[in-house]
Each structure stands twice: as structure tokens, then as C-alpha cells.
Design a protein around this motif. Structure first.
Motif, short mmCIF file in Angstrom:
data_model
loop_
_atom_site.label_atom_id
_atom_site.label_comp_id
_atom_site.label_asym_id
_atom_site.label_seq_id
_atom_site.Cartn_x
_atom_site.Cartn_y
_atom_site.Cartn_z
N PRO B 234 0.80 -1.26 0.17
CA PRO B 234 -0.11 0.11 0.07
C PRO B 234 0.89 1.18 0.00
N ALA B 235 0.27 2.40 -0.38
CA ALA B 235 0.89 3.85 -0.46
C ALA B 235 0.11 4.75 -0.40
N ALA B 236 0.24 5.99 -0.40
CA ALA B 236 -0.68 7.28 -0.35
C ALA B 236 -0.24 8.12 -1.40
N ALA B 237 -1.26 8.57 -2.16
CA ALA B 237 -0.79 9.43 -3.25
C ALA B 237 -1.05 10.86 -2.74
N MET B 238 -0.82 11.95 -3.47
CA MET B 238 -1.23 13.46 -2.87
C MET B 238 -2.75 13.64 -3.10
N PRO B 239 -3.23 13.44 -4.15
CA PRO B 239 -4.69 13.96 -4.46
C PRO B 239 -5.57 12.76 -3.49
N SER B 240 -5.39 11.59 -3.31
CA SER B 240 -6.22 10.61 -2.58
C SER B 240 -6.04 11.44 -0.89
N GLN B 241 -4.98 11.60 -0.57
CA GLN B 241 -4.62 11.84 0.76
C GLN B 241 -5.30 13.09 1.05
N ILE B 242 -5.38 14.03 0.00
CA ILE B 242 -5.99 15.17 0.49
C ILE B 242 -7.85 14.88 0.49
N ALA B 243 -8.19 14.29 -0.32
CA ALA B 243 -9.34 13.82 -0.28
C ALA B 243 -9.89 13.06 1.12
N ASP B 252 -2.54 23.21 11.52
CA ASP B 252 -1.65 23.07 10.48
C ASP B 252 -1.93 21.80 9.40
N HIS B 253 -2.61 20.75 9.98
CA HIS B 253 -3.07 19.52 9.09
C HIS B 253 -3.64 20.10 7.71
N ARG B 254 -4.49 20.98 7.88
CA ARG B 254 -5.14 21.58 6.83
C ARG B 254 -4.41 22.49 5.95
N VAL B 255 -3.49 22.98 6.42
CA VAL B 255 -2.63 24.19 5.99
C VAL B 255 -1.74 23.06 5.04
N ALA B 256 -1.42 22.01 5.46
CA ALA B 256 -0.49 21.01 4.79
C ALA B 256 -1.14 20.49 3.70
N LEU B 257 -2.54 20.11 3.74
CA LEU B 257 -3.26 19.77 2.66
C LEU B 257 -3.22 20.60 1.65
N PHE B 258 -3.35 21.76 1.93
CA PHE B 258 -3.53 22.97 0.85
C PHE B 258 -2.15 22.93 0.14
N ALA B 259 -1.14 22.84 1.09
CA ALA B 259 0.20 22.72 0.56
C ALA B 259 0.44 21.79 -0.65
N LEU B 260 -0.17 20.55 -0.41
CA LEU B 260 -0.16 19.38 -1.18
C LEU B 260 -1.13 19.87 -2.46
N GLY B 261 -2.01 20.50 -2.37
CA GLY B 261 -2.47 21.04 -3.53
C GLY B 261 -1.78 21.69 -4.35
N ALA B 262 -1.06 22.55 -3.75
CA ALA B 262 -0.15 23.57 -4.39
C ALA B 262 0.76 22.77 -5.12
N VAL B 263 1.43 21.87 -4.48
CA VAL B 263 2.38 21.15 -5.28
C VAL B 263 1.80 20.39 -6.40
N LEU B 264 0.53 19.76 -6.09
CA LEU B 264 -0.15 19.25 -7.42
C LEU B 264 -0.40 20.22 -8.46
N LEU B 265 -0.77 21.51 -8.12
CA LEU B 265 -0.91 22.57 -9.21
C LEU B 265 0.07 22.76 -9.91
N VAL B 266 1.39 22.63 -9.22
CA VAL B 266 2.65 23.10 -9.88
C VAL B 266 3.06 21.90 -10.83
N PHE B 267 2.91 20.60 -10.47
CA PHE B 267 3.18 19.47 -11.18
C PHE B 267 2.19 19.59 -12.49
N ALA B 268 0.80 19.86 -12.34
CA ALA B 268 0.03 19.87 -13.59
C ALA B 268 0.30 21.15 -14.49
N ALA B 269 0.85 22.11 -14.05
CA ALA B 269 1.16 23.21 -14.66
C ALA B 269 2.53 23.14 -15.65
N VAL B 270 3.34 22.17 -14.92
CA VAL B 270 4.67 22.09 -15.66
C VAL B 270 4.05 21.00 -16.84
#
Lengths: 278, 283, 282
Positions: B234-243, B252-270
Motif C-alpha cells: 500500500p501507499a498514499a498519493a497526493m490527491p487521494s490523501q487530500i480527499a 496545520d494539518h489543513r494547511v499542509a493539505l492545501f500545500a499538497l494541493g499547491a504542489v499538485l497544481l505546480v506538477f499539473a502546470a509543468v
């Protein structure tokens, strides 16, 4: 083509009109019905959610002027919601902390936590120390607790789960960690299914929801049941709470009273939880 | 008609409607980064991106296991889906008779339209038991997630590479045929080299879809936020962990989830940026 | 390579391609059969017309159907005018300048934003900052941003597919540019626009991650746009994870059938009008 557009426009207008009519209807309803009317916001624990939801349905059926909406967002949000007034009733599967004051606590059911394994597992009883050691990753092989040699797969819940919170804080202790490869299932059913299909799995879930697909192990020689919880020989259980700011008044009181009626307790609550001892 | 430089009101209104997308995009970046930024300043960007332990309820915000898992899912699913998707596109454009092509086109479109939650459900009931049977372990993990994702991104790969293959000029094929090439040689020497960039664009777009996929992955991955060890673990990925965590996360936990969202956004943009660059050079 | 070898390789590749096509087709057929054979009991009036009840959420899915349809229509109501307006601008007015290029890039970027990020964004801006709570409106606004690129792209394409002769004829008759666009080009491109709208509807209807934290999960039929609701896809997610599999299969069937209908509808429209105006896109 113009005709099509016209028809679409007409349909959309109709839908909106119906929606608008619907709005006014609820408003007039609340005005005309006198004894039990208005709306009630209930929210909090995901464990309490099905109970609160089922109660809301029956309560609304009995009191047509009432609208009860129920959200499951976690016990902590239930407690804060009840404290700051955004919720009329906050639900929680954990006890109030000393600093959480100003709330009246109504205990509505008992949730016992069963430790479950695959039905074919040779192990059918564990000491509470063994449970702690397995769930915190100190014991990793079934042979160390009397089973056959196989790596133990811990199946847990997501962090929103009240059951996980109970296991973390009350069973293994706040500072202990679950094994890194513990699964986190988003719901009880998926946890049960995972344990039912994985021979080396161990998991935790509401005892009243255990069925023949999994085996609940005896803890220190005691199997979970309504009786063993009543006489306090089974260790792992907690109350489910409904919390109101000050004591419950009006609709909130009627709703909680309804939940505590023997009929509702027997016909509905007992399907998913244990009952509070009289 | 006189070509006046004055902008008519209609044009202005239409322009504003077009701008909604830009404004929406800007708002998304603004809010997700605003909500997630505090965690970067609190634990440090490096520690957030490279930390190996994700235990938000204990103040450990190492997102590396989640990022790595997401990348493994992307690579795995693209490796599985690309040969199938491109093969299907080649067959549809170069080989199949017209009715078959239309039939396959419908199939691909249907596949593209199926909601991810149904794929996740199918994954739980079909792929998890299969994985458990063939690879041991609990069945939850990278393997079923990669398989589900591969199916979900296949339509994107087929559609985009199909377009690219169709756009190859007829002469390319005729030349190879005139030299006595077989049908496969026509495809390999006449078509694929010219369509190569289009095919790459397709796989990049598919990667974008795979990295953001949430529900289907959430239901089959097992969601254990540890460094990915083996494909059957098993493992955990960014989007599923957010959901999974968003429902109850506070502070802070909530903040960290948004930070993950930001990382995802950057990946998608790249990825989109890469797809556009590759796509543009084709012309 | 000898010519025999070449022939063998040629044959093998041909067989491989047919095999791939067969595998993909077989998978989809099995997929649909698997779900429908377990959930076909969904085709009953009671299931479709009653609300779920009891502590185990047994019974029908009416409130979820209402929520899904409500949310989808509300989304289209906002997104279609915006998307078509933008499509007109890009096809009829926009030149090739820097600004237009960046707008196109932004649209591409928007289409690549992961759905859970839309959910996070909707949760902050619409649910919390704007105070819409978990509501149909918050969900629809979130979904609008998600489906906007689809509608924009497809309507721009269908505007471009309208032959210039139409515009020239209209202008020659003394019509203004606006009249030409709204009376001549728009009606001609309507099939493409409808297709885009249906595709967007399908996407909105099946979406879960972006809806979960914006429209909520209360299993009640919403009346006003400020009330929340639980869509079919969210319901399926909750049923599948809480282990009510029999119900989950039925909900999956309802969801699947509606999505297939969306697909068939867009196909039908495209096929009817494609030969006339729109080039064959896959």
C-alpha cells in the motif's frame, strides 16, 4: 434550431420556477406549523452520522414542518460547532476534554470496538498488551501471538475516523505509532471487507457491525457483546455523545428525546451500536 | 465593413466572458497557495518536499512519500497505457475499416466518460481480489491503482495520438509503399516518425490526468503514507490523501493539505507547459 | 530483412493491433456487464422514486438523483453562456497577439487542474469566504470552472468550422458583425455547442472529488440553490467504502446508464451535423 433553444430555455425557466416555488413553500410551512417546526443543524462525528441521520428521517416523518440536516465531518468539528453555535447539536464519539466547557452531554449509544481478524486465523484471543504491541508495530508476526508464521497486516481507518481516534488515544496510547504499512480504509465496510479477504489481516471496527465474514477476537478472554459491555468485562468501548450549548431546548430537545425512546433505541440504534445500560 | 479601432460593447462583454477562465485560474492559484503557504514557512519548503514522514496529527509534514507515490503511479500507468493507447490509435487510423473505426471511437469515448468513482468501485470489487490472489499482501496498493489509472488515461492517449497520426500527410505513406514497404513498414517509417511529437503530447496530457486522479486511487491504494517499497504494498498519493483527510483536518494539518494541493497544481502546470512546448514544435 | 520475414512481422503487428482493439473492447463490455448484472435491480420504480432510509441507508436514490440533476443543470446554466461567449470571442474577435496566447494558455492550465484542487478551492472561496456553506450553488460554481475549458474549446472549434462564406454573405447583405455572429454563425454552430454542453454535463454529473467538499453529503433533496445535497457519485463513494455493496452496484448502474445516455446523445448530435460543418475530430 431556434426551436431547440427555445425549448431548452423553457425547461430551464420551469426548473427555476419550481425551485423558487419550493423555497416559498418551506417558508410558509415553518410559519404555519406551530408545535414542532423550524430547522435543526446536526453535525460532527462520522461514527454517529448514520444514527443521527436515521433519527433525522424518522423525526422529520413525524414532524412534517421540521428540517434536520446532518453532516459528518469529525468529532472535533461537532464539538466546536456546538460551542460556537453553528450547530444546534454537535455529535462526538470521544469524551469532552477538560477545556471544552459550556456543553451539555447527552449519551445516546455505546460503541464497542472489536479487534477483528480473518475467520481462518488460528488466533482467537489476545491479551490487551498483545493488541497494543500489534497495533503499534512491535509484534509483526502472527507466530508471536500463537498463530502460524506470517507477517501481520494491520488494516486501519483514515484519520477522520472516531474509531481510529479511540484506538490511538485509548488503546495504544497517544505517543505510539501505527505500523507504517497499515492500510487506511475510508469506511468501516471497506475495512471489514479487507480483513475478510486477507488471511493475515487484523483490524478494528464497531463491534455491533461485526458479522460472520470476520472474527472478533477475545480480549483478555472476553468477547465483545452487549452483555460484556454492560457488565464492564469487555474493555474497549466508549459512549457516543450529542452535545448542546447549555441544556437542550426546543427542537434539539425533542430530537434527542426521540433518539432516547425505547422504540428507536431497539429498532434502529441496536442495528449498528450497543445500547446504554439502563 | 469599416474596420474601426473602437471596440463594440458586444466584443467587450465577450472578452470579459473569456477572461473568466483566467480570473478563475488566478483565484485557484491564489487561494490554494495562500491557504497552504504557512506550512512552507513553518517547516520549510525543503523539509516539506523532502521529509520522509507524513504524520500530520503529530506535526510531521514530510510529503516525499506522497510525491514519490504520485510519480510512481504516473510512470506506471503511462507505461501500461501508452502501448495499448497508441496501438489502438494506429489500428483505428491505419488499419480498421470505417464501421470498425466508428465502433472503436464510441468505445473509447464511453471509456473516457465513465466517472472515476465507478472505476474505483470496480477496482475494489475486481482488481483488489485479483491483486491479492496473484501478488499476495492485502491487495490494496500500487498495482491495482496503476491498472485503474492506465484504463482511465487510455482514451486521452488514443485520442491525441490518433489526431497526430491522422495529420501525417498521405505522401509519407505513399513513399514507403512505393518503395515496396509492407503495411507495418509504412506505419513505422512513414507515419510514426512524423506523429511522434503528437504521441508524446498525448502521453504528457495523460500524465496530467493521472497525477490529479483522486477518487479511484483513493479507493484502491490503501492510503498508507509511507515511502513506496514494492508494487504490491500500500501507499498514499497526493490527491487521494487530500480527499481522505480534508473532512476533519484542522490547523496545520489543513494547511499542509492545501500545500499538497499547491504542489499538485505546480506538477499539473509543468506538464501542460511541456505538452504545449512539444506540441508547438510539431508545427 | 528478407521479404518473408517482413511479411511475418507485418502479419504479427497486424494481429497485435487487432488484439489490442479486442482487449479494450472486451474490457469495456465486461466492465458494463459486471456492474449491470449485479445492480440491475436499480431498474425499479421504487428504487428510483424513494429516499434512502434507516441506519444502513437502504432504499432508493431519489434525493441523489435530484441533487445530481440540480447540480448539473445549475452548472450548465452558469457555464454554457460563459463558455459560448468566450468561444465566440476566441473564434470571431481574437487575433494572434500575446494577450490571446496567454488566455489560451490559461484555459489549458485550467483544464489540467486536478479535480480535488477544484474541491479545495471551492471549499475556501465559495463555501467559507463567500459563506455559501455546503450548497448546490457552491458546488455549481466550482464545477463551472472545471467544465468551462471543455465548453470553450468545443464552441470555439464549432465556430471556426462554420465556413467563411456564411459570414461574407451575411456581411454583404448589410448585416453588422454582431448580427452575423448571433443570427448566422451561432445557429450554424449550435450542434457543436450542444455537444460541448453535453460533454460538460457528463463530466459534472460524474464528478466526486470536487463536489464532496462543496455541495456536501447530506442525503436530502435540495430545493433552494443554497441547500446542500448528496450527488449520485458521492453516494456511490460512501456506499462503496462503508460496505453497502448491493446498494452500491445499483447506484453505479444508475450513474453508468445516465452517463451512457449523455454519451449517446452527444454522439447522435455530432453524427447528424458533422457531415455538414464539423470536421471529424476523434
Amino acid at each position: 434550431m431556434k426551436k431547440t433553444l427555445f425549448v431548452i430555455a423553457l425547461a430551464v425557466t420551469a426548473v427555476l420556477a419550481i425551485a423558487a416555488a419550493g423555497c416559498t413553500k418551506t417558508v410558509t410551512k415553518t410559519v404555519t406549523k406551530m408545535e414542532a417546526s423550524g430547522s435543526l443543524h446536526v453535525g460532527g462525528s462520522t461514527t454517529v452520522l448514520p444514527l443521527a441521520q436515521a433519527a433525522a428521517e424518522e423525526f422529520m416523518a413525524k414532524n412534517p414542518g421540521v428540517k434536520v440536516d446532518v453532516q459528518g465531518t469529525g468529532s472535533s468539528q461537532g464539538i466546536t460547532g456546538a460551542t460556537d453555535g453553528t450547530l444546534d447539536i454537535g455529535t462526538s464519539s470521544r469524551d469532552l476534554k477538560p477545556e471544552e466547557t459550556g456543553l451539555t452531554d447527552y449519551k445516546v449509544a455505546v460503541d464497542a470496538v472489536a479487534i477483528v481478524v480473518h475467520p481462518s486465523n488460528k488466533v482467537s484471543k489476545l491479551t490487551s498488551q498483545q493488541v497494543i504491541d500489534i497495533l503499534s508495530g512491535k509484534i509483526t508476526n502472527w507466530k508471536d501471538v500463537g498463530g502460524s508464521s506470517a507477517k501481520i497486516q494491520v488494516v486501519g481507518r483514515d484519520e477522520a475516523s472516531g474509531t481510529r481516534d479511540y484506538v490511538q488515544t485509548t488503546i495504544i496510547g497517544k505517543t505510539a505509532k501505527f505500523p507504517a504499512d497499515a492500510l487506511a480504509m475510508p469506511g468501516t465496510g471497506q475495512l471489514k471487507a479487507a480483513v475478510a479477504q486477507t488471511p493475515d489481516a487484523i483490524g478494528y471496527m464497531s463491534a455491533a457491525q461485526v458479522d460472520i465474514t470476520v472474527k472478533a477476537v477475545k480480549i483478555d478472554g472476553v468477547a465483545p457483546s452487549q452483555t460484556t459491555v454492560d457488565n464492564q468485562t469487555y474493555k474497549y468501548w466508549r459512549y457516543l455523545h450529542m452535545l448542546t450549548k447549555g441544556s437542550a431546548k426546543g427542537l434539539a430537545k425533542l430530537y434527542i428525546d426521540f433518539i432516547m425512546t425505547p422504540e428507536f433505541q431497539k429498532n434502529t440504534v441496536s442495528k449498528e451500536f450497543y445500547l446504554i445500560k439502563k | 465593413m469599416k474596420r474601426s479601432r473602437r471596440v463594440s460593447p458586444t466584443q467587450a462583454v465577450l472578452f470579459m466572458m473569456t477572461l473568466i477562465s483566467v480570473v478563475g485560474l488566478a483565484l485557484i492559484f491564489f487561494f490554494v497557495i495562500r491557504e497552504g503557504y504557512p506550512i512552507f514557512s513553518k517547516v520549510g519548503l525543503g523539509k516539506f518536499l523532502l521529509g520522509r514522514e507524513w504524520l500530520p496529527t503529530r506535526g510531521l509534514f514530510g510529503a516525499l512519500p506522497l510525491i514519490l507515490t504520485s510519480l510512481m503511479l504516473v510512470v506506471g500507468s503511462v507505461l501500461v497505457a501508452t502501448p495499448l493507447g497508441v496501438g489502438l490509435a494506429i489500428y483505428m487510423v491505419e488499419y480498421s475499416p470505417r464501421p470498425v473505426r466508428r465502433f472503436l471511437k464510441t468505445i473509447v469515448e464511453l471509456l473516457a466518460g465513465i466517472p472515476s468513482v465507478i472505476f474505483g468501485f470496480f477496482g475494489i470489487t475486481v482488481f483488489i481480489p485479483l491483486t491479492r490472489h496473484y501478488f499476495g499482501s492485502s491487495g490494496f496498493g500500487l498495482i491495482p491503482a496503476i491498472v485503474v489509472l492506465a484504463i482511465m488515461i487510455l482514451p486521452t492517449i488514443t485520442a491525441v495520438s490518433g489526431d497526430a497520426i491522422r495529420a501525417v500527410p498521405r505522401e509519407n505513406r505513399l513513399i514507403v509503399q512505393a518503395l515496396g514497404g509492407t503495411r507495418w513498414q509504412t506505419v513505422r517509417r512513414g507515419v510514426l516518425p512524423s506523429a511522434f511529437r503528437g504521441i508524446i503530447t498525448g502521453t504528457i496530457l495523460a500524465e496530467g490526468r493521472a497525477i490529479g486522479e483522486t477518487m479511484a486511487v483513493l479507493m484502491v491504494l490503501g492510503n498508507a503514507p509511507m515511502m513506496p517499497k514494492a508494487l504490491n504494498q500500500p501507499a498514499a498519493a497526493m490527491p487521494s490523501q487530500i480527499a481522505l483527510d480534508m473532512a476533519y483536518a484542522t490547523g496545520d494539518h489543513r494547511v499542509a493539505l492545501f500545500a499538497l494541493g499547491a504542489v499538485l497544481l505546480v506538477f499539473a502546470a509543468v506538464l501542460i507547459f511541456a505538452a504545449r512546448r512539444v506540441g508547438r514544435q510539431r508545427r | 530483412m528478407t521479404s518473408v520475414m517482413r511479411k511475418i512481422v507485418d502479419r504479427m503487428m497486424f494481429a497485435l493491433f487487432i488484439f489490442i482493439a479486442a482487449v479494450v473492447t472486451a474490457f469495456l463490455v465486461y466492465f458494463i456487464f459486471y456492474i449491470v448484472s449485479r445492480g440491475y435491480t436499480a431498474f425499479s420504480w421504487t428504487f428510483l422514486s424513494t429516499a434512502p432510509h434507516g441506519i444502513k441507508m437502504e432504499g432508493g436514490v431519489l434525493p441523489m438523483i435530484v441533487s445530481s440533476v440540480y447540480l448539473t443543470l445549475l452548472t450548465l446554466l452558469i457555464a454554457v453562456p460563459l463558455g459560448v461567449g468566450g468561444g465566440i470571442y476566441l473564434a470571431e474577435y481574437a487575433g494572434k497577439g500575446r494577450i490571446v496566447e496567454s488566455i489560451r494558455f490559461a484555459i489549458d492550465l485550467l483544464s489540467s487542474v486536478p479535480s480535488i484542487v477544484f474541491g479545495l478551492f471551492g471549499l475556501v472561496l465559495f463555501v467559507q469566504v463567500m459563506g455559501l456553506k455546503y450548497s448546490m450553488l457552491a458546488g455549481a460554481l466550482t464545477l463551472t470552472l472545471m467544465v468551462l475549458p471543455i465548453i470553450l474549446k468545443i464552441s470555439e472549434e464549432s465556430f471556426r468550422a462554420v465556413p467563411d462564406a456564411y459570414r461574407e454573405a451575411s456581411l454583404a447583405l448589410g448585416a453588422t458583425k454582431e448580427q452575423t455572429i448571433f443570427r448566422v454563425v451561432l445557429p450554424t454552430a449550435i450542434a457543436g455547442i450542444l455537444t460541448g454542453a453535453i460533454l460538460a454535463a457528463g463530466r459534472a454529473f460524474g464528478e466526486t472529488a470536487a463536489v464532496l467538499y462543496t455541495a456536501g453529503m447530506a442525503p436530502l433533496a435540495p430545493v433552494s440553490p443554497l441547500e446542500g445535497g448528496r450527488t449520485l457519485s458521492v453516494h456511490l463513494y460512501l456506499l462503496a467504502t462503508t460496505g453497502h455493496l448491493e446498494e452500491a452496484y445499483r447506484v453505479a448502474v444508475v450513474l453508468l446508464v445516465i452517463i451512457l445516455l449523455f454519451n449517446l446523445a452527444s454522439n447522435w448530435i455530432m453524427n447528424r451535423y458533422r457531415r455538414k460543418f464539423v470536421s471529424e475530430a476523434i
